[in-house]
Write an enzyme that holds these catalytic residues in place. Structure first.
Site, PDB file in Angstrom:
ATOM      1  CE  LYS A 153      66.841  52.376  45.367  1.00  0.00           C
ATOM      2  NZ  LYS A 153      67.551  53.434  44.666  1.00  0.00           N
TER       3      LYS A 153
ATOM      4  CE1 TYR B 163      39.164  53.822  24.837  1.00  0.00           C
ATOM      5  CE2 TYR B 163      40.973  53.380  26.002  1.00  0.00           C
ATOM      6  CZ  TYR B 163      40.261  53.528  25.870  1.00  0.00           C
ATOM      7  OH  TYR B 163      39.039  53.576  27.154  1.00  0.00           O
TER       8      TYR B 163
HETATM    9  C1  LIG Z   1      69.068  52.440  44.264  1.00  0.00           C
HETATM   10  C2  LIG Z   1      70.208  52.519  44.586  1.00  0.00           C
HETATM   11  C3  LIG Z   1      71.000  51.612  44.966  1.00  0.00           C
HETATM   12  C4  LIG Z   1      70.511  50.236  44.880  1.00  0.00           C
HETATM   13  O1  LIG Z   1      70.601  50.717  43.260  1.00  0.00           O
HETATM   14  P1  LIG Z   1      70.242  48.792  42.818  1.00  0.00           P
HETATM   15  O2  LIG Z   1      70.919  48.804  41.104  1.00  0.00           O
HETATM   16  O3  LIG Z   1      68.248  48.224  42.464  1.00  0.00           O
HETATM   17  O4  LIG Z   1      71.183  47.688  43.594  1.00  0.00           O
HETATM   18  C5  LIG Z   1      72.756  51.559  45.925  1.00  0.00           C
HETATM   19  N1  LIG Z   1      72.630  53.374  45.800  1.00  0.00           N
HETATM   20  C6  LIG Z   1      72.314  54.249  45.553  1.00  0.00           C
HETATM   21  C7  LIG Z   1      72.725  55.010  45.396  1.00  0.00           C
HETATM   22  C8  LIG Z   1      70.973  53.829  44.759  1.00  0.00           C
HETATM   23  O5  LIG Z   1      70.240  54.881  44.767  1.00  0.00           O
END
Ligand SMILES: *Cc1c(COP(=O)(O)O)cnc(C)c1O
Length: 392
Positions: A48, A268
């Protein structure tokens, strides 16, 4: 990786202020190491958010080449992209069925992870022309209270025979809340809840663990694990050695170096007040490049760091949109001068350290860092015709 990276030259005429170097061979090796760890369970890959910001277009073919057969994305659009890159893969969509997105999901031959009764109803009302129900995942909540059917909704679902029998479930999953701490007692509690809720459903493939959960042992593996972060080299589990290694280096260029004296103020809000003579490098990286503004420092309160010539140099003053100022007192002119690159992530600045020093986690660093930098891919594994890239 270090050798390959040092063979990677940067052509400043390209005008780039930074670069993300992604080691595809390491990412493939990380996936294979996780797959070996969980066998006989299947190891999927979570890709993702453009493969955690690394570029799904290159990461997905690499993982498929390594033997991965199941991908998880968050959205229907990500599923469409993944489908083009992986024609044969099983693709699950973690955000499930957004109203009206069914057509897009079906076009991608993707399986939404249904996480509420309205989603179940909408998906089961679709009538495919060939009479075979579209596959989906089913997310049941075991304690995270984010997505997933709570127990009473699961009960209502299985009690509604016509609704339930119209579903074609490829995977039942749930998600752990506290797996980054292996000693947290809520891990076994969620495991027990998941096991109990599963008995209400017909026997079928199940999945509970992501990167950190899969390190908790075989009881957490079920039929499939779904790591993301660990594949990209993140050490998701605190205090445990995991079989993955860093795969990403991010670098940004030094624009100028200056001397400052006691009483001078940096950045800043003049939040950093110089106490002793210092040399300051101004580096072309800021929160617009994904460096958290919380990596800022004052002369009393330290913040983030960058890596230079195998050592750490602290960020001084505020992180601004495109720039940081770094204390390079004590570094040679050769290592810290106009046109050299410093590591935002690298051998001395692992994701976890970068996160920790900014009050966040490596995940946030990884998914946000360097969006305006080109990605240079090294260690090509899938395309024999392409060679190691040696210039930008
Ligand atoms: C993002 C996600 C993962 C992967 O998680 P990691 O900690 O990056 O391995 C797995 N399952 C779900 C439901 C997620 O949202």
């Amino acid at each position: 990786m270090a050798e390959k990276i040092s063979a990677t030259r940067f052509d400043l005429r390209a005008g780039t202020t930074g670069v993300m170097i992604v080691d595809l061979a390491r990412i493939a090796a990380n996936w294979r190491a996780l797959a070996a760890l969980v066998r006989p369970a299947e190891c999927a890959a979570v890709v993702k958010a453009d493969a955690y910001g690394l570029g799904a277009a290159r990461i997905i073919p690499t993982l498929i080449g390594a033997g991965c057969r199941t991908l998880f994305v968050a959205t229907a659009n990500e599923a469409l992209e993944a489908r083009e890159l992986a024609p044969e893969a099983v693709i699950y969509v973690l955000d499930g069925l957004i109203p009206g997105s069914a057509e897009r999901l079906i076009a991608a031959r993707a399986r939404p992870v249904l996480a509420s009764l309205p989603e179940v109803q909408e998906w089961s009302s679709l009538r495919p022309a060939n009479g075979r129900r579209h596959l989906a995942g089913l997310h049941i909540d075991s304690g995270l209270n984010r997505l997933g059917l709570p127990e009473h909704d699961l009960q209502r679902l299985v009690a509604n025979y016509s609704l339930f029998s119209s579903l074609n479930i490829g995977l039942v999953l749930s998600h752990l809340a506290c797996a980054d701490d292996p000693m947290d007692p809520r891990n076994p509690t969620q495991l027990a809840t998941f096991n109990r809720l599963r008995t209400r459903l017909p026997h079928g493939p199940a999945s509970l663990a992501a990167s950190d959960g899969l390190m908790l042992g075989p009881a957490y593996h079920f039929n499939l694990v779904r790591p993301g972060y660990a594949i990209y080299g993140g050490q998701a589990a605190s205090g445990r050695k995991t079989p993955v290694e860093p795969a990403i280096i991010a670098r940004a260029v030094v624009l100028q170096v200056r001397e400052v004296s006691p009483g001078d103020l940096i950045g800043y809000s003049s939040s950093f007040s110089v106490q002793t003579p210092m040399r300051i490098a101004t580096v072309a990286a800021g929160y617009g490049d994904g460096i958290p503004r919380s990596a800022s420092s004052t002369h009393r309160q330290p913040g983030g760091v960058v890596g230079i010539a195998g050592q750490l140099a602290p960020i001084v003053g505020r992180v601004s949109m495109d720039l940081i100022t770094v204390d390079v007192t004590g570094f040679s002119d050769r290592d810290a001068r106009r046109g050299t690159f410093v590591d935002l992530l690298g051998p001395n600045v692992p994701l976890e350290l970068a996160g920790q020093l900014s009050g966040t986690i490596g995940y946030e660093i990884l998914t946000r860092l360097g969006r305006r930098y080109p990605r240079v891919y090294v260690g090509e594994t899938t395309d024999p015709s392409s060679r190691l890239i040696t210039a930008l």
